[in-house]
Design a protein around this motif. Structure first.
Motif, PDB file in Angstrom:
ATOM      1  N   UNK A 157       0.828  -1.205   0.000  1.00  0.00           N
ATOM      2  CA  UNK A 157       0.000   0.000   0.000  1.00  0.00           C
ATOM      3  C   UNK A 157       0.866   1.261   0.000  1.00  0.00           C
ATOM      4  N   UNK A 158       1.959   1.232   0.732  1.00  0.00           N
ATOM      5  CA  UNK A 158       2.854   2.387   0.736  1.00  0.00           C
ATOM      6  C   UNK A 158       3.607   2.487  -0.593  1.00  0.00           C
ATOM      7  N   UNK A 159       4.060   1.357  -1.104  1.00  0.00           N
ATOM      8  CA  UNK A 159       4.698   1.349  -2.420  1.00  0.00           C
ATOM      9  C   UNK A 159       3.740   1.899  -3.482  1.00  0.00           C
ATOM     10  N   UNK A 160       2.483   1.513  -3.390  1.00  0.00           N
ATOM     11  CA  UNK A 160       1.468   1.950  -4.350  1.00  0.00           C
ATOM     12  C   UNK A 160       1.275   3.460  -4.290  1.00  0.00           C
ATOM     13  N   UNK A 161       1.323   4.041  -3.103  1.00  0.00           N
ATOM     14  CA  UNK A 161       1.192   5.499  -2.973  1.00  0.00           C
ATOM     15  C   UNK A 161       2.306   6.203  -3.742  1.00  0.00           C
ATOM     16  N   UNK A 162       3.542   5.700  -3.610  1.00  0.00           N
ATOM     17  CA  UNK A 162       4.659   6.287  -4.342  1.00  0.00           C
ATOM     18  C   UNK A 162       4.467   6.141  -5.847  1.00  0.00           C
ATOM     19  N   UNK A 163       3.958   4.988  -6.281  1.00  0.00           N
ATOM     20  CA  UNK A 163       3.754   4.768  -7.710  1.00  0.00           C
ATOM     21  C   UNK A 163       2.671   5.684  -8.269  1.00  0.00           C
ATOM     22  N   UNK A 164       1.613   5.893  -7.503  1.00  0.00           N
ATOM     23  CA  UNK A 164       0.536   6.776  -7.960  1.00  0.00           C
ATOM     24  C   UNK A 164       1.030   8.219  -8.046  1.00  0.00           C
ATOM     25  N   UNK A 165       1.686   8.681  -6.994  1.00  0.00           N
ATOM     26  CA  UNK A 165       2.167  10.060  -6.975  1.00  0.00           C
ATOM     27  C   UNK A 165       3.232  10.280  -8.041  1.00  0.00           C
ATOM     28  N   UNK A 166       4.024   9.250  -8.330  1.00  0.00           N
ATOM     29  CA  UNK A 166       5.062   9.357  -9.352  1.00  0.00           C
ATOM     30  C   UNK A 166       4.579   9.160 -10.761  1.00  0.00           C
ATOM     31  N   UNK A 167       3.303   8.865 -10.931  1.00  0.00           N
ATOM     32  CA  UNK A 167       2.753   8.615 -12.262  1.00  0.00           C
ATOM     33  C   UNK A 167       2.461   9.917 -13.004  1.00  0.00           C
ATOM     34  N   UNK A 168       2.554   9.872 -14.321  1.00  0.00           N
ATOM     35  CA  UNK A 168       2.209  11.032 -15.148  1.00  0.00           C
ATOM     36  C   UNK A 168       0.735  11.392 -15.021  1.00  0.00           C
ATOM     37  N   UNK A 169      -0.106  10.397 -14.700  1.00  0.00           N
ATOM     38  CA  UNK A 169      -1.536  10.659 -14.598  1.00  0.00           C
ATOM     39  C   UNK A 169      -1.959  11.291 -13.285  1.00  0.00           C
ATOM     40  N   UNK A 170      -1.055  11.375 -12.337  1.00  0.00           N
ATOM     41  CA  UNK A 170      -1.376  11.915 -11.008  1.00  0.00           C
ATOM     42  C   UNK A 170      -1.705  13.397 -11.104  1.00  0.00           C
ATOM     43  N   UNK A 182      13.991   9.883  -4.536  1.00  0.00           N
ATOM     44  CA  UNK A 182      13.989   8.422  -4.394  1.00  0.00           C
ATOM     45  C   UNK A 182      14.696   7.797  -5.604  1.00  0.00           C
ATOM     46  N   UNK A 183      15.558   6.851  -5.346  1.00  0.00           N
ATOM     47  CA  UNK A 183      16.267   6.166  -6.431  1.00  0.00           C
ATOM     48  C   UNK A 183      15.250   5.518  -7.388  1.00  0.00           C
ATOM     49  N   UNK A 184      15.403   5.797  -8.668  1.00  0.00           N
ATOM     50  CA  UNK A 184      14.543   5.189  -9.684  1.00  0.00           C
ATOM     51  C   UNK A 184      13.255   5.933  -9.953  1.00  0.00           C
ATOM     52  N   UNK A 185      12.946   6.988  -9.186  1.00  0.00           N
ATOM     53  CA  UNK A 185      11.688   7.713  -9.396  1.00  0.00           C
ATOM     54  C   UNK A 185      11.699   8.464 -10.726  1.00  0.00           C
ATOM     55  N   UNK A 186      12.811   9.067 -11.085  1.00  0.00           N
ATOM     56  CA  UNK A 186      12.875   9.813 -12.349  1.00  0.00           C
ATOM     57  C   UNK A 186      12.560   8.906 -13.536  1.00  0.00           C
ATOM     58  N   UNK A 187      13.140   7.714 -13.529  1.00  0.00           N
ATOM     59  CA  UNK A 187      12.909   6.780 -14.634  1.00  0.00           C
ATOM     60  C   UNK A 187      11.459   6.302 -14.658  1.00  0.00           C
ATOM     61  N   UNK A 188      10.910   6.051 -13.483  1.00  0.00           N
ATOM     62  CA  UNK A 188       9.511   5.629 -13.396  1.00  0.00           C
ATOM     63  C   UNK A 188       8.580   6.730 -13.883  1.00  0.00           C
ATOM     64  N   UNK A 189       8.825   7.956 -13.449  1.00  0.00           N
ATOM     65  CA  UNK A 189       7.981   9.084 -13.833  1.00  0.00           C
ATOM     66  C   UNK A 189       8.033   9.320 -15.344  1.00  0.00           C
ATOM     67  N   UNK A 190       9.192   9.092 -15.942  1.00  0.00           N
ATOM     68  CA  UNK A 190       9.361   9.306 -17.382  1.00  0.00           C
ATOM     69  C   UNK A 190       8.819   8.153 -18.217  1.00  0.00           C
ATOM     70  N   UNK A 191       8.374   7.079 -17.553  1.00  0.00           N
ATOM     71  CA  UNK A 191       7.857   5.925 -18.275  1.00  0.00           C
ATOM     72  C   UNK A 191       8.932   4.990 -18.778  1.00  0.00           C
ATOM     73  N   UNK A 192      10.166   5.171 -18.292  1.00  0.00           N
ATOM     74  CA  UNK A 192      11.265   4.324 -18.738  1.00  0.00           C
ATOM     75  C   UNK A 192      11.429   3.071 -17.888  1.00  0.00           C
ATOM     76  N   UNK A 193      10.696   3.014 -16.774  1.00  0.00           N
ATOM     77  CA  UNK A 193      10.750   1.841 -15.888  1.00  0.00           C
ATOM     78  C   UNK A 193       9.356   1.559 -15.363  1.00  0.00           C
ATOM     79  N   UNK A 194       9.049   0.288 -15.171  1.00  0.00           N
ATOM     80  CA  UNK A 194       7.719  -0.101 -14.695  1.00  0.00           C
ATOM     81  C   UNK A 194       7.619  -0.066 -13.180  1.00  0.00           C
ATOM     82  N   UNK A 195       8.747  -0.059 -12.523  1.00  0.00           N
ATOM     83  CA  UNK A 195       8.767   0.000 -11.054  1.00  0.00           C
ATOM     84  C   UNK A 195       9.756   1.067 -10.608  1.00  0.00           C
ATOM     85  N   UNK A 196       9.676   1.431  -9.344  1.00  0.00           N
ATOM     86  CA  UNK A 196      10.626   2.379  -8.758  1.00  0.00           C
ATOM     87  C   UNK A 196      11.728   1.551  -8.106  1.00  0.00           C
TER      88      UNK A 196
END
Length: 608
Positions: A157-170, A182-196
């Protein structure tokens, strides 16, 4: 300063204020309010004023005196003091205004708590450990922490909060440096990675979060600890989450009370959460209702409300001796300010876009407007000393980092006129022109909220007129005001200056309000020097507290010089509590929690 320094216009404004039934401004911040340091008990019902009729926050205590014996069960009514409906974005991951935070605090909470010095403790719904290099936080959620529907609160649930907030759709306001660090957040936000990549779920109740750099802020509020129920939101379109019924109509949390019913914008009924991890609440029921600042005193006198989220400090003088309440007080983590629109929000790149040609781009103009207002007298005459002249953008609620030696910009209208003359703003009749000779008209917006709100805003307009500036005032309702200022990323291009307020976070780092990537940077100010100072404030060198003080003193002075905004008033939090209420406190680190709240009688005490 003496009364003699007031203009005739201010005198008549003040007379109007004191004839009116006074009530507080609706200025609210965007961070969830959380309480100040515990003070010694030994309270009195009356608070002394000095010979000028000016009170001091030092005369108050912040822990309620318990009287009598608690009854079994019972209910209370909580007043949300506002002249407007609460917006109703009832999830910590999406809300933006303090009224919604006041609603949220009864039924939801973060996983970590903090002490009176704003440092995370292990007394919350989760415990935490840090790695030797300080870059990785490992949180372990207690086994008995469950959502209101009975499902366990999990690491996912906490991981999911980070994924939602880091999403382009947020579409919320949370995505800032606390997340991009957070390590990997930039790549996740840019759509270059499926996870953080920096977030690892280690077990159902255990999660690690790794940051690019170890910073002192990580221990004082820099870790996002508000999970999002994946079993409810997991299959939902992220762009539609904030407007969903699961946020607006049927929200859940894991706090001491459950939401039973909501009348949108007006009231909420809560019932006790028998499964609350700290233990079932002593109260059976809480009713939250919105009450207008102009009626708050009558509601308190009659017992219509037992306590309120805040009390209009301008009304305290006439009601200090209410017989059925005890007034609590603390230095608020807040300040009011005047902001200058210097650009717009670049939604595509998630950062401010400063416009060097903005109407308010000349810092000489901005500084002159600060010099023209006497906030020392405003605090005394409008608020009887329970708000006072603000000097820097780190308030005294953070005494370790507030630079009390910095005087800010002193009231000096003659010097303001001279500064404008030298900057080329010449008088042409009653008002000044721009340096190129064209007319200068400044559009100023302030919030409605009480009888005092407009007279106060008009005092600022009159003060600016006194130095030759033509300023057009518009009073705007709370929710509309923040939309126009840029709460949703859409800045009103017709707005030049605005009066607003912040309730600041427990972490002293001001990047969330003034950083280049902060949506809440409503002035849209940016500079390389500001970037550098904010980065230094959370760098490795800032682990040395004295060095961090030095850095933030430098930043406070830099903002005094640049004046993208200027603080007007620091604030006391004054809260009247019905005498039947037990186990209640305001402020941070008190160790008094809402599940302990109780009453000693079935009905509220009524004023005699």
């Amino acid at each position: 300063m003496k009364k003699g320094l007031f203009s005739r216009a201010l005198f008549f404004t003040m007379m109007l204020v004191f004839v009116l039934a006074l009530a507080a401004c609706s200025e609210k911040g965007t961070e969830a309010p959380a309480p100040g340091a515990k003070t010694e008990e030994g309270k009195t019902d009356e608070k002394p004023a000095n010979e000028e009729g000016v009170y001091s926050i030092e005369d108050f205590n912040n822990v309620k005196t318990n009287e009598g014996t608690a009854i079994e069960g019972g209910s209370i009514t909580f007043g949300l003091v506002s002249d407007t409906a609460f917006e109703g974005t009832l999830n910590f991951n999406f809300y933006s205004g303090a009224p919604d935070a006041a609603v949220l605090n009864w039924f939801d909470e973060g996983l970590l708590t903090w002490d009176k010095d704003y440092v995370y403790t292990n007394d919350g719904a989760a415990t935490y450990e840090t790695s030797e290099d300080g870059k990785t936080f490992t949180l372990t959620i207690r086994d008995n922490v469950n959502w209101h529907d009975g499902k366990p609160v999990t690491a996912e649930d906490l991981q999911f909060a980070y994924e939602v907030i880091g999403s382009k759709g947020y579409d919320g306001p949370r995505y800032d440096s606390n997340f991009t660090s957070v390590v990997g957040m930039d790549e996740f936000h840019a759509g270059k990675a499926k996870t953080i990549s920096g977030i690892k779920v280690l077990s159902d109740k255990k999660i690690s979060i790794t940051y690019k750099e170890a910073t002192p802020s990580l221990l004082t509020g820099g870790v996002w600890t508000y999970p999002l129920a994946k079993h409810i939101f997991g299959d939902m379109d992220i762009a539609k989450m904030s407007s969903s019924k699961e946020v607006r109509e049927k929200p859940i949390g894991f706090g001491p009370f459950k939401v039973e019913t909501i009348t949108p914008g007006e009231s909420v009924t809560y019932v006790k959460n028998e499964d609350y991890w700290r233990g079932a609440p002593k109260l059976d029921k809480v009713t939250l209702k919105v009450i207008n600042p102009t009626t708050v005193v009558q509601e308190l006198k009659s017992g219509g409300v037992d306590l309120v989220d805040s009390f209009p400090t301008d009304q305290y003088k006439d009601n200090a001796n209410l017989s059925n309440v005890e007034f609590l007080g603390a230095i608020d983590r807040a300040y009011t300010y005047i902001g200058f629109k210097l650009g717009s929000w670049d939604a595509e790149n998630g950062k401010v876009k400063t416009n060097p040609d903005a109407k308010m781009a000349d810092k000489n103009l901005r500084k002159a407007m600060w010099m023209a207002v006497d906030n020392d007298q405003v605090g005394k005459r409008f608020y009887n000393g329970l708000r006072w002249n603000a000097t820097t953008l780190i308030p005294p609620s953070h005494p370790e980092f507030h630079d009390a030696s910095n005087p800010g910009v002193k009231y000096d209208p003659e010097a303001a006129k001279k500064l404008l003359d030298e900057a080329g703003y010449k008088m042409n009749g009653e008002f000044r022109t721009k340096p190129d000779g064209s007319p200068l008209e400044i559009n100023f917006a302030s919030m409605t909220g009480s009888d005092i709100a407009e007279p106060l805003a008009r005092y600022y307009v009159q003060s600016w007129a006194a130095i030759g500036l033509k300023v057009n005032l518009e009073m705007v309702e709370f929710n509309s005001f923040y939309d126009r200022v840029g709460n949703n990323g859409k800045d009103d291009p017709n707005l030049d200056v605005y009066q607003a307020a912040w309730t600041v976070a427990i972490d002293v780092d001001p990047a969330g309000l003034y950083g280049r990537d902060a949506l809440y940077n409503f002035s849209r100010f940016s500079s390389e020097e500001n970037d550098k100072l904010l980065a230094r404030g959370i760098s490795a060198e800032a682990f040395d507290v004295e060095k961090r003080k030095e850095i933030y003193n430098e930043w406070q002075q830099y903002m005094v010089e640049e004046v993208p905004v200027f603080p007007t008033l620091y604030r006391a939090e004054i809260v009247p509590v019905n005498k039947r209420v037990m186990n209640y406190a305001i402020g941070d680190g008190t160790g008094v929690y809402l599940n302990e709240l109780a009453v000693n009688a079935d009905k509220p005490a009524v004023a005699q």
